[in-house]
Design a protein around this motif. Structure first.
Motif, PDB file in Angstrom:
ATOM      1  N   ASP A  86      -8.151  -3.514  -8.298  1.00 34.19           N
ATOM      2  CA  ASP A  86      -8.617  -3.961  -6.984  1.00 34.19           C
ATOM      3  C   ASP A  86      -8.990  -2.753  -6.131  1.00 34.19           C
ATOM      4  O   ASP A  86      -8.323  -1.719  -6.180  1.00 34.19           O
ATOM      5  CB  ASP A  86      -7.510  -4.730  -6.255  1.00 34.19           C
ATOM      6  CG  ASP A  86      -7.229  -6.093  -6.857  1.00 34.19           C
ATOM      7  OD1 ASP A  86      -7.967  -6.509  -7.767  1.00 34.19           O
ATOM      8  OD2 ASP A  86      -6.256  -6.733  -6.411  1.00 34.19           O
ATOM      9  N   GLU A  94       0.883  -1.155   0.000  1.00 34.72           N
ATOM     10  CA  GLU A  94       0.000   0.000   0.000  1.00 34.72           C
ATOM     11  C   GLU A  94       0.924   1.209   0.000  1.00 34.72           C
ATOM     12  O   GLU A  94       1.739   1.366   0.909  1.00 34.72           O
ATOM     13  CB  GLU A  94      -0.902   0.037   1.233  1.00 34.72           C
ATOM     14  CG  GLU A  94      -1.813   1.263   1.230  1.00 34.72           C
ATOM     15  CD  GLU A  94      -2.456   1.550   2.587  1.00 34.72           C
ATOM     16  OE1 GLU A  94      -3.666   1.390   2.703  1.00 34.72           O
ATOM     17  OE2 GLU A  94      -1.719   1.949   3.517  1.00 34.72           O
ATOM     18  N   GLY A  99      -4.181  -1.531  -7.725  1.00 38.22           N
ATOM     19  CA  GLY A  99      -5.280  -1.388  -6.790  1.00 38.22           C
ATOM     20  C   GLY A  99      -5.281  -0.012  -6.165  1.00 38.22           C
ATOM     21  O   GLY A  99      -4.288   0.728  -6.233  1.00 38.22           O
ATOM     22  N   HIS A 136      -0.786  -0.782  -4.523  1.00 42.26           N
ATOM     23  CA  HIS A 136      -2.130  -0.297  -4.238  1.00 42.26           C
ATOM     24  C   HIS A 136      -1.980   1.091  -3.624  1.00 42.26           C
ATOM     25  O   HIS A 136      -1.385   1.243  -2.548  1.00 42.26           O
ATOM     26  CB  HIS A 136      -2.859  -1.232  -3.279  1.00 42.26           C
ATOM     27  CG  HIS A 136      -3.235  -2.544  -3.895  1.00 42.26           C
ATOM     28  ND1 HIS A 136      -4.070  -3.446  -3.281  1.00 42.26           N
ATOM     29  CD2 HIS A 136      -2.902  -3.107  -5.087  1.00 42.26           C
ATOM     30  CE1 HIS A 136      -4.233  -4.503  -4.058  1.00 42.26           C
ATOM     31  NE2 HIS A 136      -3.523  -4.323  -5.162  1.00 42.26           N
TER      32      HIS A 136
END
Length: 236
Positions: A117, A26, A89, A55
């Motif tokens: 995603d 992330e 994502g 992401h």
């Protein structure tokens, strides 16, 4: 096998996560100070270039998760830009003033994400009806939620996390929030789909503080040893 996600703030952190065996990162900015904000386009592109799945956190300001229509439009644009830059994502979250899920804003961000995603972040930990909210997220197409089970640390939210897993809504449950490598085993044991941790440490900042800002006393970096330990616990 339970997936391992590392929260990082730059391409160097993404490269460390990849080398340490993480499944994805992330990517965010200002993690320690704000809990994470949207990373810059250059940072997203550089992290994507490392080869790990990125992401991108989409959060345009500190504070709560109640957004005006104008803010939702900005967030949606940031979602599209992150995906265009190669993010696989995005991580989003929007609530109503009463603390319930803002399904309209969430649906707009999902639409902007296209085939990428979508993870609903820890705004989820403030809702009054976690299982009901999880069901609504499933209905509108959110892939996973990042949650501590409503506790300050995921290790203290085991029972709530287990209830979310047991609800079997089809939404993946990713345990995150104060996770340390030695807490991963207990989280895996209740059946979460993924674990999330920052694996960060603070190193000396070579800069100096001035009246216009500057050094805050240290720089947050991703620690290879913590990533390796987390991967080791996740594989057991």
């Amino acid at each position: 096998m339970t997936a391992l996600e590392i929260a990082v703030q730059d391409a160097a952190g993404a490269a460390i996560a990849l080398a340490g065996g993480a499944d994805r990162v992330e990517l965010c900015a200002a993690l320690g100070v704000t809990g994470g904000l949207t990373p810059s386009p250059g940072t997203i592109a550089a992290a994507v270039a490392t080869g790990i799945d990125v992401h991108a956190l989409i959060r345009n300001r500190p504070g709560g998760f109640v957004y005006s229509p104008d803010e939702v439009a900005v967030l949606a644009d940031d979602v599209r830009r992150a995906v265009d830059l190669g993010a696989t994502g995005v991580v989003i979250g929007a609530l109503r003033p009463d603390g319930a899920l803002d399904a309209t804003a969430t649906a707009a961000l999902l639409d902007a994400a296209g085939d990428a995603d979508v993870t609903f972040h820890r705004a989820f930990d403030t809702v009054a009806d976690p299982v009901g909210t999880l069901e609504r997220l499933a209905d509108i197409g959110v892939l996973r939620v990042l949650t501590s089970g409503g506790a300050a640390r995921a290790g203290d939210g085991i029972d709530a996390l287990a209830a979310l897993v047991a609800a079997d809504t089809g939404v993946e449950i990713m345990a995150g929030g104060g996770v340390t490598p030695d807490a991963i085993g207990a989280l895996i044991a209740i059946g979460v789909d993924a674990v999330h941790l920052s694996a960060k440490t603070v190193v000396a900042d070579p800069g100096v503080t001035g009246p216009g800002g500057g050094s805050g006393g240290g720089l947050e970096v991703t620690d290879p040893a913590i990533v390796a330990a987390a991967r080791s616990y996740a594989k057991r």
